[in-house]
Design a protein around this motif. Structure first.
Motif, short mmCIF file in Angstrom:
data_model
loop_
_atom_site.label_atom_id
_atom_site.label_comp_id
_atom_site.label_asym_id
_atom_site.label_seq_id
_atom_site.Cartn_x
_atom_site.Cartn_y
_atom_site.Cartn_z
N ILE A 177 -0.99 42.00 94.60
CA ILE A 177 -0.34 40.70 94.39
C ILE A 177 -1.22 39.57 94.89
CG2 ILE A 177 1.68 39.30 94.94
CD1 ILE A 177 2.24 41.55 93.01
N ALA A 178 -1.88 39.76 96.04
CA ALA A 178 -2.72 38.68 96.59
C ALA A 178 -3.87 38.34 95.64
CB ALA A 178 -3.26 39.09 97.96
N GLN A 179 -4.54 39.37 95.14
CA GLN A 179 -5.65 39.13 94.22
C GLN A 179 -5.14 38.56 92.90
OE1 GLN A 179 -7.94 42.59 93.38
NE2 GLN A 179 -9.49 41.53 92.17
N SER A 218 8.92 36.78 87.35
CA SER A 218 9.16 38.21 87.54
C SER A 218 8.07 38.87 88.35
CB SER A 218 9.28 38.90 86.18
OG SER A 218 8.07 38.76 85.44
N THR A 219 6.83 38.38 88.27
CA THR A 219 5.71 39.01 88.97
C THR A 219 5.65 38.60 90.43
OG1 THR A 219 4.44 39.07 86.91
CG2 THR A 219 3.21 39.35 88.97
N PHE A 220 5.83 37.30 90.71
CA PHE A 220 5.66 36.79 92.07
C PHE A 220 6.97 36.43 92.76
CE2 PHE A 220 1.83 35.53 89.65
CZ PHE A 220 0.88 36.26 90.34
N GLY A 221 8.10 36.66 92.08
CA GLY A 221 9.38 36.35 92.70
C GLY A 221 9.64 34.86 92.82
N LEU A 222 9.07 34.07 91.95
CA LEU A 222 9.27 32.62 91.99
C LEU A 222 10.51 32.22 91.20
CD1 LEU A 222 5.55 31.57 91.35
CD2 LEU A 222 6.69 31.83 93.55
N LYS A 223 10.87 30.95 91.31
CA LYS A 223 11.98 30.40 90.53
C LYS A 223 11.54 29.09 89.87
CE LYS A 223 15.71 32.46 93.23
NZ LYS A 223 16.96 32.22 94.01
N ILE A 224 10.54 29.22 89.02
CA ILE A 224 10.01 28.05 88.31
C ILE A 224 10.95 27.71 87.17
CG2 ILE A 224 8.04 27.12 87.04
CD1 ILE A 224 6.27 29.12 88.49
#
Length: 417
Positions: A366-368, A389-395
């Motif tokens: 995930i970091a890379q 979905s990949t980083f758990g964001l809420k954009i």
């Protein structure tokens, strides 16, 4: 498909399978035939280990119960349990998926199997082949869960005690002290209700761990004895031993020394502390440290965590990479046995149907990935749904470009020139 519909289909499948299939043809099952045997807690040594290896390696009627009892005995070692758990709990915590042969996700079967206790028991048995070399699991319909009657039968998975199994000959012994057994591989339930994992010739990593745990126990015992002998300097009381009254009084004073650290003595008596031994237990400490490092190397491929004196951030990071390589190997082992052994058995029982392939989603750094994503955002438009979905964001939506305030040109364009 809604979660309510998935649960309904799963319940219907369980009911149909339990009605159309009689577990093991009405036989009582291998687990229920095991004769309970009390385990002796005597001191174990290298001779016990060699005797167990000799019995397990016999050409005729080999027995592994001494070796498996020894495995259970050393398994109470704190560092050994922590190292095994540090490796295997990572695999057990990973979410799996069921797909068809084309790679399309089967959400119904995946959701159905994801939270089942017996799935976790099967995975632990598969991972147990790494430590013990071999595992045999028996499936059965159970009507009690945690000693509570269930309204509908549920599938259960129980590991047969390895003491009662001879994997070389494929013999199950109800009482491992007896020579009377029967071939479980010739039973009609084998491959459906009785599942076998591992290499019959392999003794597992525990066999390599036995001498290190035994030597560590020896060093720990000697060190504790040294602490008892030399930890507190001995007390010396000089008195007239021919005088019974003075002798009894001196004995009473020495016994009560811990509670009352003072007393009055006669001018002909003397009290002093004897000089303690110069031994400090470095030899025992070094042996215990060596054994701990060997156990850590054996199960995790590196000395992790406990070596705080010589540890560093970069060293721990490289150790985690080594451990992750072993975890990936364990996940691959689980995938292979599920696709070759477990899924065909579940299809025969009627738990699942159709083309089913067990797999673990490919892990991502995930970091890379986030670093690459930030660089790409400078030149390209990104998929908001994928980022959430990949980083758990809420954009929600892209920010609007800020507009510059209008310039007052009432004084003419050359006003500031």
């Amino acid at each position: 498909m809604s979660s309510r519909k998935v649960r309904s289909l799963a319940r219907n499948r369980i009911e149909l399978a339990s009605k159309t299939t009689t577990a093991k043809g009405g036989s009582p099952g291998l687990v229920n035939q095991i004769v309970p045997v009390a385990m002796s807690r005597v001191r174990q040594d290298v001779l016990t280990w060699k005797t167990a290896l000799t019995m397990a390696g016999k050409t005729e009627k080999p027995k592994r119960f001494l070796l498996m009892n020894l495995y259970d005995e050393i398994n109470i070692d704190g560092l050994l349990r922590s190292q095994v758990g540090n490796r295997f709990l990572k695999s057990l915590a990973c979410n799996f998926q069921i797909t068809d042969k084309a790679g399309k996700l089967n959400e119904e079967v995946t959701n159905f199997l994801q939270d089942k206790i017996w799935v976790n028991e099967i995975n632990k048995a598969i991972l147990g082949t790494v430590t013990h070399g071999h595992s045999v699991v028996e499936l059965d319909w159970i009507k009690k869960l945690n000693n509570v009657e269930t309204t509908k039968p549920q599938l259960g998975a129980k590991l047969l005690k390895r003491q009662n199994i001879d994997p070389k000959e494929g013999i199950f012994y109800p009482d491992y002290r007896d020579d009377k057994g029967f071939a479980y591989r010739e039973m009609r339930e084998f491959g459906t209700w009785i599942l076998e994992f591992g290499d019959p010739e392999d003794l597992g990593l525990m066999n390599c761990a036995v001498p290190h745990v035994l030597f560590k126990r020896f060093a720990q015992s000697c060190w504790s004895e040294l602490c008892e002998i030399a930890g507190i300097p001995p007390r010396v009381m000089k008195t007239d031993t021919q005088n019974i009254a003075m002798l009894r009084r001196a004995e009473r004073m020495m016994k009560e020394f811990g509670a009352a650290a003072w007393f009055i003595i006669d001018e002909n008596e003397a009290f002093e502390f004897a000089e303690a031994t110069k031994a400090d237990g470095v030899v025992y400490e070094s042996l215990m440290k060596f054994c701990n490092n060997e156990l850590s190397m054996l199960f995790n491929g590196a000395v992790m965590g406990q070596d705080t004196k010589n540890g560093s951030r970069s060293k721990e990071a490289s150790m985690q990479e080594t451990l992750q390589t072993l975890v990936n190997s364990d996940l691959s082992l689980i995938e292979q046995y599920w696709n070759a052994v477990v899924i065909p058995a579940l299809i025969n029982i009627g738990i699942i149907s159709g083309d089913c392939v067990f797999s673990y989603p490919e892990t991502k750094d995930i970091a890379q990935l986030w670093s690459m994503t930030k660089e790409a955002m400078q030149k390209y438009e990104m998929d908001i749904e994928w980022m959430n979905s990949t980083f758990g964001l809420k954009i929600l939506r892209p920010l609007q470009a800020a507009t510059a305030p209008a310039t007052n040109l009432s004084f003419g364009e050359g006003f500031f020139v």
